[in-house]
Design an enzyme around this catalytic site. Structure first.
Site, PDB file in Angstrom:
ATOM      1  N   ARG A 106       0.820  -1.211   0.000  1.00  0.00           N
ATOM      2  CA  ARG A 106       0.000   0.000   0.000  1.00  0.00           C
ATOM      3  C   ARG A 106       0.858   1.266   0.000  1.00  0.00           C
ATOM      4  O   ARG A 106       0.402   2.325  -0.389  1.00  0.00           O
ATOM      5  CB  ARG A 106      -0.880   0.047   1.258  1.00  0.00           C
ATOM      6  CG  ARG A 106      -2.022  -0.935   1.272  1.00  0.00           C
ATOM      7  CD  ARG A 106      -2.545  -1.130   2.689  1.00  0.00           C
ATOM      8  NE  ARG A 106      -2.945   0.088   3.371  1.00  0.00           N
ATOM      9  CZ  ARG A 106      -4.105   0.702   3.220  1.00  0.00           C
ATOM     10  NH1 ARG A 106      -4.991   0.210   2.412  1.00  0.00           N
ATOM     11  NH2 ARG A 106      -4.382   1.791   3.895  1.00  0.00           N
TER      12      ARG A 106
ATOM     13  N   ARG B 148       9.430   6.176  -3.677  1.00  0.00           N
ATOM     14  CA  ARG B 148       9.646   7.066  -4.823  1.00  0.00           C
ATOM     15  C   ARG B 148      11.084   7.574  -4.879  1.00  0.00           C
ATOM     16  O   ARG B 148      11.635   7.969  -3.851  1.00  0.00           O
ATOM     17  CB  ARG B 148       8.704   8.263  -4.744  1.00  0.00           C
ATOM     18  CG  ARG B 148       7.239   7.883  -4.715  1.00  0.00           C
ATOM     19  CD  ARG B 148       6.381   9.058  -5.156  1.00  0.00           C
ATOM     20  NE  ARG B 148       4.971   8.758  -4.957  1.00  0.00           N
ATOM     21  CZ  ARG B 148       4.268   9.224  -3.931  1.00  0.00           C
ATOM     22  NH1 ARG B 148       4.808  10.037  -3.055  1.00  0.00           N
ATOM     23  NH2 ARG B 148       2.995   8.893  -3.813  1.00  0.00           N
TER      24      ARG B 148
ATOM     25  N   ARG C 146      -7.693  -6.128  14.496  1.00  0.00           N
ATOM     26  CA  ARG C 146      -6.964  -5.143  15.259  1.00  0.00           C
ATOM     27  C   ARG C 146      -7.946  -4.038  15.619  1.00  0.00           C
ATOM     28  O   ARG C 146      -8.794  -3.669  14.802  1.00  0.00           O
ATOM     29  CB  ARG C 146      -5.885  -4.559  14.345  1.00  0.00           C
ATOM     30  CG  ARG C 146      -4.648  -4.146  14.984  1.00  0.00           C
ATOM     31  CD  ARG C 146      -3.509  -4.176  13.968  1.00  0.00           C
ATOM     32  NE  ARG C 146      -3.722  -3.418  12.753  1.00  0.00           N
ATOM     33  CZ  ARG C 146      -3.730  -2.108  12.659  1.00  0.00           C
ATOM     34  NH1 ARG C 146      -3.584  -1.336  13.699  1.00  0.00           N
ATOM     35  NH2 ARG C 146      -3.889  -1.523  11.485  1.00  0.00           N
TER      36      ARG C 146
ATOM     37  N   ARG D 193       0.724   7.013  16.019  1.00  0.00           N
ATOM     38  CA  ARG D 193       0.718   8.326  15.361  1.00  0.00           C
ATOM     39  C   ARG D 193      -0.116   9.325  16.135  1.00  0.00           C
ATOM     40  O   ARG D 193      -0.912   8.948  16.988  1.00  0.00           O
ATOM     41  CB  ARG D 193       0.214   8.218  13.918  1.00  0.00           C
ATOM     42  CG  ARG D 193      -1.037   7.393  13.734  1.00  0.00           C
ATOM     43  CD  ARG D 193      -1.298   7.137  12.232  1.00  0.00           C
ATOM     44  NE  ARG D 193      -2.387   6.178  12.077  1.00  0.00           N
ATOM     45  CZ  ARG D 193      -2.803   5.684  10.927  1.00  0.00           C
ATOM     46  NH1 ARG D 193      -2.220   6.045   9.810  1.00  0.00           N
ATOM     47  NH2 ARG D 193      -3.784   4.825  10.881  1.00  0.00           N
TER      48      ARG D 193
ATOM     49  N   GLU E  83      -2.982   7.704  18.646  1.00  0.00           N
ATOM     50  CA  GLU E  83      -3.591   6.433  18.234  1.00  0.00           C
ATOM     51  C   GLU E  83      -2.745   5.263  18.722  1.00  0.00           C
ATOM     52  O   GLU E  83      -1.534   5.228  18.474  1.00  0.00           O
ATOM     53  CB  GLU E  83      -3.688   6.428  16.699  1.00  0.00           C
ATOM     54  CG  GLU E  83      -4.281   5.163  16.132  1.00  0.00           C
ATOM     55  CD  GLU E  83      -4.404   5.217  14.607  1.00  0.00           C
ATOM     56  OE1 GLU E  83      -4.776   6.262  14.045  1.00  0.00           O
ATOM     57  OE2 GLU E  83      -4.099   4.193  13.976  1.00  0.00           O
TER      58      GLU E  83
ATOM     59  N   TYR F 217      -9.653  -5.481   4.133  1.00  0.00           N
ATOM     60  CA  TYR F 217      -9.402  -4.058   4.320  1.00  0.00           C
ATOM     61  C   TYR F 217      -9.888  -3.328   3.080  1.00  0.00           C
ATOM     62  O   TYR F 217      -9.416  -3.585   1.979  1.00  0.00           O
ATOM     63  CB  TYR F 217      -7.915  -3.747   4.557  1.00  0.00           C
ATOM     64  CG  TYR F 217      -7.789  -2.274   4.836  1.00  0.00           C
ATOM     65  CD1 TYR F 217      -7.960  -1.790   6.127  1.00  0.00           C
ATOM     66  CD2 TYR F 217      -7.645  -1.361   3.809  1.00  0.00           C
ATOM     67  CE1 TYR F 217      -7.966  -0.429   6.386  1.00  0.00           C
ATOM     68  CE2 TYR F 217      -7.651   0.006   4.058  1.00  0.00           C
ATOM     69  CZ  TYR F 217      -7.811   0.453   5.348  1.00  0.00           C
ATOM     70  OH  TYR F 217      -7.834   1.803   5.601  1.00  0.00           O
TER      71      TYR F 217
ATOM     72  N   ASP G 170     -10.601   0.527   1.482  1.00  0.00           N
ATOM     73  CA  ASP G 170     -10.648   1.980   1.588  1.00  0.00           C
ATOM     74  C   ASP G 170     -12.065   2.416   1.233  1.00  0.00           C
ATOM     75  O   ASP G 170     -12.831   1.652   0.630  1.00  0.00           O
ATOM     76  CB  ASP G 170      -9.652   2.594   0.597  1.00  0.00           C
ATOM     77  CG  ASP G 170      -8.265   2.742   1.220  1.00  0.00           C
ATOM     78  OD1 ASP G 170      -8.192   2.985   2.444  1.00  0.00           O
ATOM     79  OD2 ASP G 170      -7.279   2.629   0.475  1.00  0.00           O
TER      80      ASP G 170
END
Ligand code: FAD
Ligand code: UDP
Length: 380
Positions: free
Chosen positions: A172, A176, A255, A286, A309, A357, A359
């Site tokens: 995911r 770059r 989770r 985070r 979190e 999962y 999005d």
């Protein structure tokens, strides 16, 4: 009522909206006291800042039909998501890009040199044959960057060794060899201009949709419970798949997240919306600072709202957030899929109903396709 939709997340809402527009009378139930599932947001009364109640939600897609569909209900800002990571007291840009690589190796390499260096550090494993998250990550970015930014963050997030996690999770995240640090590669990206709450309410605002909140499908004291309606009408079920079958094949592992929120007396706490913490010594993964999602809004400048979190395995009544998807889970999933095929009047969908999962854009695309290819056929 022609159709019962269980769960008002983006999957259930999309399905209900399509059915309503085609003239079907839909009842949409949710056990929570609001619609929208995990994408729900509301305004914090003290600061006026829009808070994503179940963790930051960034809308992005390359699917033009999904983009056209969501734009019927809301316009989007031009927000582009960028994430940073704190590692050993230093802040680095994510996803791993030339900026991260040069800062980490204290170098000033161009793309060609950086590729060569990473290739030499990555040759332990081949990407195509990587058997787990650790092997895939090392094959993509080499061991030093893996150990700094991925290993401990992933272990904190999944509480499962990266050697036991599927390789796909890490795919995911792009890598770059330029200075582009946009988190997503998609064609369309933005946040709903007047908030997720308003967007999701508009999807349910149709004369053929009746919303009933605080209603649990398994509560036999309410009339629309599973036992009473299973064979009486078509049902779209977006709750947990294993719960539907009373965990007959054992529990699928999930989770969950714990959110610890605070209002601080500063206008800006961290200068960006999401800061990841890569070190094991920091217990949270985070910190989200929601004011940065809407720089175009005229929020007050005296206070800010932050959320730390924490991640752990879901037990008992915890909210299932992310499917863990171990080999054991995948075996159980196959058995649950067989059970699901044995109840033809029930369509299982969404993140929880398919143990996948998804999005938001994937949940919407999948609901549009379930409606067109299967549920609408029931009424043809
Ligand atoms: P959900 O939103 O989970 O909705 C399911 C609904 O079913 C819930 O409202 C629940 O209360 C209800 N329900 C369950 N059981 C019952 C029952 N027995 N009776 C009645 N109602 C029931 N996607 C992105 O595109 N970008 C992001 O940045 C992003 N961030 C995320 C962050 C987190 C922490 C999480 C968990 C998800 C994130 N997602 C993101 C994914 C996004 O939330 C999902 O794609 C979307 O929620 C899927 O919608 P859904 O309808 O399948 O499930
Ligand atoms: N990841 C990581 N370090 C980071 C960010 C992500 O190791 O700083 C890994 C981690 O395994 C995570 C995966 O990449 O589960 C996908 O990250 P993403 O940010 O997409 O996760 P989400 O926002 O869905 O929690």
């Amino acid at each position: 009522m022609d159709l019962l939709v269980v769960g008002s997340g983006l999957f259930g809402l999309t399905l209900a909206e399509r059915a309503a527009v085609s003239g079907r009378k839909v009842v949409l139930i949710d056990r929570r006291d609001h619609i929208g599932g995990n994408a729900y947001s509301s305004s914090d009364p003290e600061t006026g800042i829009e808070i994503h109640r179940y963790g930051s939600h960034l809308f992005h897609t390359s699917n033009a039909s999904v983009w056209d569909y969501v734009n019927k209900f809301t316009s989007f800002t031009d927000y582009e998501h960028r994430v940073f990571s704190t590692f050993r007291g230093e802040v680095f840009p994510l996803p791993i890009n030339l900026g991260t690589i040069n800062q980490f190796f204290r170098s000033s390499m161009g793309p060609g040199e950086a590729r060569k260096l990473i290739a030499s550090q990555a040759k332990e494993f081949e990407s195509g044959t990587a058997r787990n998250l650790e092997e895939r990550a090392i094959s993509l970015i080499g061991r030093p960057l893996y150990e700094a930014f991925i290993r401990d963050y992933t272990a904190k997030q999944w509480q499962t060794s990266p050697e036991e996690l599927p390789a796909e999770i890490i795919s995911r995240l792009p890598v770059r060899y330029n200075y582009d640090n946009r988190y997503f590669n998609d064609t369309f990206e933005g946040l709903p201009t007047d908030g997720y709450g308003a967007w999701l309410e508009r999807m349910a605002d149709h004369k053929n949709i009746e919303v009933r909140l605080g209603v649990d499908f398994f509560d036999e004291d309410q009339p629309l419970n599973r036992k009473a309606v299973e064979e009486a009408l078509p049902i779209v079920y977006t709750g947990p798949l294993d719960r539907y079958f009373d965990y007959a094949e054992g529990r699928l592992s999930w989770r969950t997240l714990d959110f610890e929120s605070e209002v601080l007396d500063v206008g800006d706490f961290q200068g960006t919306s999401v800061m990841n913490y890569a070190d094991m010594a920091v217990p949270y993964t985070r910190i989200h600072e929601f004011r940065h999602f809407h720089p175009e809004r005229d929020y007050q400048r005296e206070k800010t709202f932050i959320t730390r979190e924490y991640s752990r395995f879901a037990e008992g009544v915890d909210e299932p957030y992310y499917p863990v998807n171990t080999a054991h889970d995948r075996e159980r999933l196959l058995k649950y899929r067989e059970l699901a095929n044995s109840v033809p009047s029930v369509f299982f969908g969404g993140r929880l109903g398919t143990y996948q999962y998804l999005d938001m854009h994937m949940a919407i695309a999948s609901a549009l396709s379930l409606w067109t290819n299967k549920v609408s056929e029931v009424f043809a």
